[in-house]
Design a protein around this motif. Structure first.
Motif, PDB file in Angstrom:
ATOM      1  N   ALA A  15      97.197 176.391 -47.827  1.00 29.57           N
ATOM      2  CA  ALA A  15      95.846 176.917 -47.595  1.00 29.57           C
ATOM      3  C   ALA A  15      95.093 177.045 -48.915  1.00 29.57           C
ATOM      4  O   ALA A  15      93.896 176.711 -48.986  1.00 29.57           O
ATOM      5  N   TRP A  16      95.766 177.518 -49.957  1.00 33.66           N
ATOM      6  CA  TRP A  16      95.119 177.628 -51.266  1.00 33.66           C
ATOM      7  C   TRP A  16      94.692 176.253 -51.772  1.00 33.66           C
ATOM      8  O   TRP A  16      93.582 176.082 -52.272  1.00 33.66           O
ATOM      9  N   GLN A  17      95.567 175.263 -51.656  1.00 31.78           N
ATOM     10  CA  GLN A  17      95.236 173.935 -52.154  1.00 31.78           C
ATOM     11  C   GLN A  17      94.104 173.297 -51.349  1.00 31.78           C
ATOM     12  O   GLN A  17      93.241 172.627 -51.912  1.00 31.78           O
ATOM     13  N   LEU A  18      94.104 173.520 -50.055  1.00 32.17           N
ATOM     14  CA  LEU A  18      93.013 172.995 -49.227  1.00 32.17           C
ATOM     15  C   LEU A  18      91.693 173.665 -49.585  1.00 32.17           C
ATOM     16  O   LEU A  18      90.662 172.990 -49.728  1.00 32.17           O
ATOM     17  N   VAL A  23      86.387 173.583 -52.285  1.00 29.20           N
ATOM     18  CA  VAL A  23      85.472 174.179 -53.259  1.00 29.20           C
ATOM     19  C   VAL A  23      85.144 173.191 -54.371  1.00 29.20           C
ATOM     20  O   VAL A  23      83.975 173.048 -54.758  1.00 29.20           O
ATOM     21  N   LEU A  24      86.150 172.497 -54.871  1.00 34.67           N
ATOM     22  CA  LEU A  24      85.899 171.525 -55.941  1.00 34.67           C
ATOM     23  C   LEU A  24      85.037 170.365 -55.462  1.00 34.67           C
ATOM     24  O   LEU A  24      84.180 169.876 -56.202  1.00 34.67           O
ATOM     25  N   VAL A  25      85.244 169.933 -54.224  1.00 37.78           N
ATOM     26  CA  VAL A  25      84.388 168.873 -53.669  1.00 37.78           C
ATOM     27  C   VAL A  25      82.974 169.396 -53.495  1.00 37.78           C
ATOM     28  O   VAL A  25      81.994 168.707 -53.800  1.00 37.78           O
ATOM     29  N   GLY A  26      82.852 170.630 -53.014  1.00 41.23           N
ATOM     30  CA  GLY A  26      81.533 171.232 -52.836  1.00 41.23           C
ATOM     31  C   GLY A  26      80.778 171.387 -54.142  1.00 41.23           C
ATOM     32  O   GLY A  26      79.551 171.294 -54.183  1.00 41.23           O
ATOM     33  N   LEU A  27      81.486 171.637 -55.214  1.00 46.31           N
ATOM     34  CA  LEU A  27      80.870 171.767 -56.534  1.00 46.31           C
ATOM     35  C   LEU A  27      80.757 170.437 -57.261  1.00 46.31           C
ATOM     36  O   LEU A  27      80.261 170.386 -58.390  1.00 46.31           O
ATOM     37  N   ASP A  28      81.228 169.367 -56.624  1.00 45.94           N
ATOM     38  CA  ASP A  28      81.243 168.024 -57.204  1.00 45.94           C
ATOM     39  C   ASP A  28      81.991 168.026 -58.543  1.00 45.94           C
ATOM     40  O   ASP A  28      81.539 167.454 -59.529  1.00 45.94           O
ATOM     41  N   ALA A  29      83.130 168.703 -58.556  1.00 41.02           N
ATOM     42  CA  ALA A  29      83.914 168.829 -59.780  1.00 41.02           C
ATOM     43  C   ALA A  29      85.371 168.440 -59.555  1.00 41.02           C
ATOM     44  O   ALA A  29      86.234 168.843 -60.317  1.00 41.02           O
ATOM     45  N   LEU A  30      85.635 167.662 -58.525  1.00 39.02           N
ATOM     46  CA  LEU A  30      87.018 167.324 -58.197  1.00 39.02           C
ATOM     47  C   LEU A  30      87.558 166.262 -59.147  1.00 39.02           C
ATOM     48  O   LEU A  30      87.097 165.128 -59.155  1.00 39.02           O
ATOM     49  N   THR A  31      88.487 166.681 -59.987  1.00 37.45           N
ATOM     50  CA  THR A  31      89.242 165.764 -60.836  1.00 37.45           C
ATOM     51  C   THR A  31      90.712 166.102 -60.655  1.00 37.45           C
ATOM     52  O   THR A  31      91.061 167.195 -60.210  1.00 37.45           O
ATOM     53  N   LEU A  34      91.672 169.171 -62.913  1.00 35.34           N
ATOM     54  CA  LEU A  34      91.153 170.443 -62.434  1.00 35.34           C
ATOM     55  C   LEU A  34      91.851 170.877 -61.152  1.00 35.34           C
ATOM     56  O   LEU A  34      92.180 172.055 -60.978  1.00 35.34           O
ATOM     57  N   PHE A  35      92.107 169.933 -60.261  1.00 33.95           N
ATOM     58  CA  PHE A  35      92.838 170.268 -59.044  1.00 33.95           C
ATOM     59  C   PHE A  35      94.240 170.755 -59.373  1.00 33.95           C
ATOM     60  O   PHE A  35      94.725 171.727 -58.789  1.00 33.95           O
ATOM     61  N   PHE A  36      94.901 170.115 -60.332  1.00 35.58           N
ATOM     62  CA  PHE A  36      96.238 170.526 -60.732  1.00 35.58           C
ATOM     63  C   PHE A  36      96.239 171.943 -61.280  1.00 35.58           C
ATOM     64  O   PHE A  36      97.078 172.763 -60.910  1.00 35.58           O
ATOM     65  N   VAL A  37      95.286 172.262 -62.148  1.00 35.88           N
ATOM     66  CA  VAL A  37      95.232 173.587 -62.765  1.00 35.88           C
ATOM     67  C   VAL A  37      94.930 174.658 -61.723  1.00 35.88           C
ATOM     68  O   VAL A  37      95.593 175.700 -61.676  1.00 35.88           O
ATOM     69  N   VAL A  38      93.968 174.405 -60.853  1.00 34.23           N
ATOM     70  CA  VAL A  38      93.621 175.386 -59.821  1.00 34.23           C
ATOM     71  C   VAL A  38      94.772 175.554 -58.836  1.00 34.23           C
ATOM     72  O   VAL A  38      95.078 176.673 -58.409  1.00 34.23           O
ATOM     73  N   SER A  39      95.435 174.474 -58.488  1.00 33.31           N
ATOM     74  CA  SER A  39      96.590 174.560 -57.590  1.00 33.31           C
ATOM     75  C   SER A  39      97.742 175.330 -58.235  1.00 33.31           C
ATOM     76  O   SER A  39      98.424 176.115 -57.567  1.00 33.31           O
ATOM     77  N   LEU A  40      97.965 175.111 -59.524  1.00 28.79           N
ATOM     78  CA  LEU A  40      99.020 175.840 -60.226  1.00 28.79           C
ATOM     79  C   LEU A  40      98.718 177.332 -60.257  1.00 28.79           C
ATOM     80  O   LEU A  40      99.607 178.159 -60.011  1.00 28.79           O
TER      81      LEU A  40
END
Length: 91
Positions: A15-18, A23-31, A34-40
Motif C-alpha cells: 500500500a505504501w509503494q502504491l 503521488v510521484l506520478v501526480g507530481l510528475d516526479a517519478l524516477t 526517487l521511487f526507491f528512496v520513498v519506498s525504502l
C-alpha cells in the motif's frame, strides 16, 4: 497468528509503494531513484510500526538483510547524486 501479521506487513508495504507511485506520478516526479528512496523510507516505517513488543518472529529477523541491502542501495544513490552535483575535476 504469524501468518496474519506477515500478511498485514506485506499489505502495508505494498500500500505504501502504491501510494508513493501515485503521488510521484501526480507530481510528475517519478524516477527510479526517487521511487526507491520513498519506498525504502516507507518500508522502514512499516517495519518499525509493526514491530512486536516481546517476541520477534524468525521472518522479522530476516528483514535485517533487506534493510541492509536497502541502505546500501540508498548510499549508492546518494553517492551518485553527489558526484552529479560536483563540478568535473574535483575528484
Amino acid at each position: 497468528m504469524a501468518t496474519r501479521r506477515r500478511t498485514q506487513f506485506v499489505h502495508a508495504t505494498i500500500a505504501w509503494q502504491l501510494a508513493a507511485t501515485l503521488v510521484l506520478v501526480g507530481l510528475d516526479a517519478l524516477t527510479t531513484e526517487l521511487f526507491f528512496v520513498v519506498s525504502l523510507i516507507g518500508f522502514l516505517v512499516v517495519v518499525e510500526l509493526t514491530a512486536p513488543l516481546n517476541v520477534q518472529p524468525v521472518w522479522r529477523r530476516r528483514l535485517r538483510w533487506l534493510i541492509l541491502i536497502g541502505l546500501v542501495g540508498f548510499a549508492y544513490v546518494v553517492v551518485q547524486r553527489i558526484l552529479a552535483i560536483l563540478p568535473p575535476g574535483v575528484i
